[in-house]
Design an enzyme around this catalytic site. Structure first.
Site, PDB file in Angstrom:
ATOM      1  N   ARG A   1      -3.568  -3.632  11.019  1.00 49.21           N
ATOM      2  CA  ARG A   1      -4.425  -3.545   9.833  1.00 49.21           C
ATOM      3  C   ARG A   1      -5.371  -4.743   9.727  1.00 49.21           C
ATOM      4  NH1 ARG A   1      -1.906  -2.609   3.929  1.00 49.21           N
ATOM      5  NH2 ARG A   1      -0.849  -4.599   4.237  1.00 49.21           N
TER       6      ARG A   1
ATOM      7  N   ARG B   1      -4.670 -10.214   6.890  1.00 46.85           N
ATOM      8  CA  ARG B   1      -3.954 -10.814   5.778  1.00 46.85           C
ATOM      9  C   ARG B   1      -2.885 -11.743   6.328  1.00 46.85           C
ATOM     10  NH1 ARG B   1      -2.424  -6.007   1.640  1.00 46.85           N
ATOM     11  NH2 ARG B   1      -0.579  -7.348   1.513  1.00 46.85           N
TER      12      ARG B   1
HETATM   13  P1  ATP Z   1       0.129  -3.192   0.918  1.00 44.98           P
HETATM   14  O1  ATP Z   1       0.476  -3.740   2.226  1.00 44.98           O
HETATM   15  O2  ATP Z   1       0.182  -1.692   0.896  1.00 44.98           O
HETATM   16  O3  ATP Z   1      -1.127  -3.713   0.311  1.00 44.98           O
HETATM   17  P2  ATP Z   1       1.841  -4.783  -0.755  1.00 44.98           P
HETATM   18  O4  ATP Z   1       2.168  -4.056  -1.999  1.00 44.98           O
HETATM   19  O5  ATP Z   1       2.925  -5.507  -0.085  1.00 44.98           O
HETATM   20  O6  ATP Z   1       1.331  -3.618   0.052  1.00 44.98           O
HETATM   21  P3  ATP Z   1      -0.247  -6.236  -2.071  1.00 44.98           P
HETATM   22  O7  ATP Z   1      -0.097  -5.302  -3.202  1.00 44.98           O
HETATM   23  O8  ATP Z   1      -1.584  -6.460  -1.509  1.00 44.98           O
HETATM   24  O9  ATP Z   1       0.668  -5.825  -0.869  1.00 44.98           O
HETATM   25  O10 ATP Z   1       0.391  -7.624  -2.531  1.00 44.98           O
HETATM   26  C1  ATP Z   1       0.385  -8.738  -1.685  1.00 44.98           C
HETATM   27  C2  ATP Z   1       1.162  -9.863  -2.325  1.00 44.98           C
HETATM   28  O11 ATP Z   1       0.558 -10.220  -3.578  1.00 44.98           O
HETATM   29  C3  ATP Z   1       2.614  -9.557  -2.670  1.00 44.98           C
HETATM   30  O12 ATP Z   1       3.484  -9.765  -1.573  1.00 44.98           O
HETATM   31  C4  ATP Z   1       2.870 -10.569  -3.804  1.00 44.98           C
HETATM   32  O13 ATP Z   1       3.046 -11.862  -3.303  1.00 44.98           O
HETATM   33  C5  ATP Z   1       1.558 -10.545  -4.553  1.00 44.98           C
HETATM   34  N1  ATP Z   1       1.543  -9.521  -5.617  1.00 44.98           N
HETATM   35  C6  ATP Z   1       0.729  -8.441  -5.695  1.00 44.98           C
HETATM   36  N2  ATP Z   1       0.991  -7.705  -6.798  1.00 44.98           N
HETATM   37  C7  ATP Z   1       2.016  -8.328  -7.430  1.00 44.98           C
HETATM   38  C8  ATP Z   1       2.766  -8.059  -8.611  1.00 44.98           C
HETATM   39  N3  ATP Z   1       2.527  -6.979  -9.364  1.00 44.98           N
HETATM   40  N4  ATP Z   1       3.762  -8.914  -8.944  1.00 44.98           N
HETATM   41  C9  ATP Z   1       4.022 -10.002  -8.215  1.00 44.98           C
HETATM   42  N5  ATP Z   1       3.361 -10.325  -7.090  1.00 44.98           N
HETATM   43  C10 ATP Z   1       2.367  -9.502  -6.692  1.00 44.98           C
HETATM   44 MG    MG Z   2      -2.454  -2.738  -0.818  1.00 45.94          MG
END
Ligand code: ATP
Ligand code: MG
Length: 225
Positions: A135, A168
């Site tokens: 990705r 990322r």
């Molecule tokens: P994806 O890979 O599908 O984007 P993901 O849900 O792991 O999935 P992000 O949503 O981009 O990735 O979040 C990346 C990071 O940002 C998380 O690992 C966390 O550290 C922080 N983060 C994002 N949203 C939250 C939240 N609602 N609460 C706490 N930390 C968050």
């Molecule tokens: Mg995402």
């Protein structure tokens, strides 16, 4: 381009790499009048701006840990308060992701445009690590590319802005397993909460091309006609 008979207020739940961002892009192409909010994208923009919240968040993100509830809740609540109107359709990706965040959001939107649909994207967790490693993202917009099945037109370059793509910091094998662990730990209580509210749906499938038609049909049947 379709529009809604009643507002769609959707939270996408799904493991890291399950394709929440991809489903969001596909939905936005079909329904332009939806406000899409991704907590991860907003945090990465804070980090790029080197804001106080960005500086605080970068360490948590790099380690695959969740940002403390009060910080993320404040960020998203401020954003929603500024952007939402009583009739808005919106799509949340990545927030709420703890039961605490879910309860807080539910209370704050109780008299307003509260969530009316939560969709869990149920994807085999064995297939998603491979995607994560391939990705690349455009930080400014959150657009997601995959070197195999959704490559940019020009290598490592965003299709829309022409700006460079980046990896990322948390898309490594090691950090990914931590993110997956915390997702799995939080998921049960969050699903119970939305199930009790009667708004939880689960859609299963191992690729975005399998999931999207099911999601689009559900929305078509329940929010458009
Ligand atoms: P994806 O890979 O599908 O984007 P993901 O849900 O792991 O999935 P992000 O949503 O981009 O990735 O979040 C990346 C990071 O940002 C998380 O690992 C966390 O550290 C922080 N983060 C994002 N949203 C939250 C939240 N609602 N609460 C706490 N930390 C968050
Ligand atoms: Mg995402």
């Amino acid at each position: 381009m379709s529009s809604f008979a009643r507002p769609l207020r959707l939270l996408l739940l799904g493991a890291p790499g399950s394709g929440k961002g991809t489903q969001t892009s596909k939905l936005l192409k079909k329904y332009s009048d939806v406000l899409a909010i991704s907590s991860g994208d907003l945090l990465r923009q804070e980090i790029a701006r080197k804001s106080t919240l960005g500086q605080l968040s970068s360490k948590y993100i790099a380690e695959g840990k969740l940002i403390p509830d009060e910080h993320i809740t404040k960020l998203i609540s401020n954003y929603l308060a500024a952007e939402l109107t009583p009739t808005s359709s919106y799509l949340l990706d990545g927030f709420p992701r703890t039961i605490n965040q879910g309860r807080t959001l539910h209370e704050s939107l109780k008299q307003g445009p509260n969530l009316n649909l939560v969709v869990e994207l149920d994807v085999d967790q064995n297939v998603i690590l491979d995607r994560i490693e391939k990705r690349w993202v455009h930080t400014g917009s959150g657009r997601v590319y995959n070197l195999d099945y959704n490559p940019p037109k020009v290598p490592f370059t965003d299709d829309v802005t022409g700006e460079p793509l980046s990896k990322r910091v948390d898309d490594t094998r090691e950090v990914f397993s931590k993110r997956l662990e915390s997702y799995n730990a939080e998921l049960g209580p969050l699903k119970d909460f939305y199930n009790d509210l009667g708004i939880l749906e689960t859609i299963s499938g191992d690729s975005s091309d399998i999931i999207f038609p099911k999601l689009a049909k559900f929305i078509e049947d329940n929010y458009v006609s």
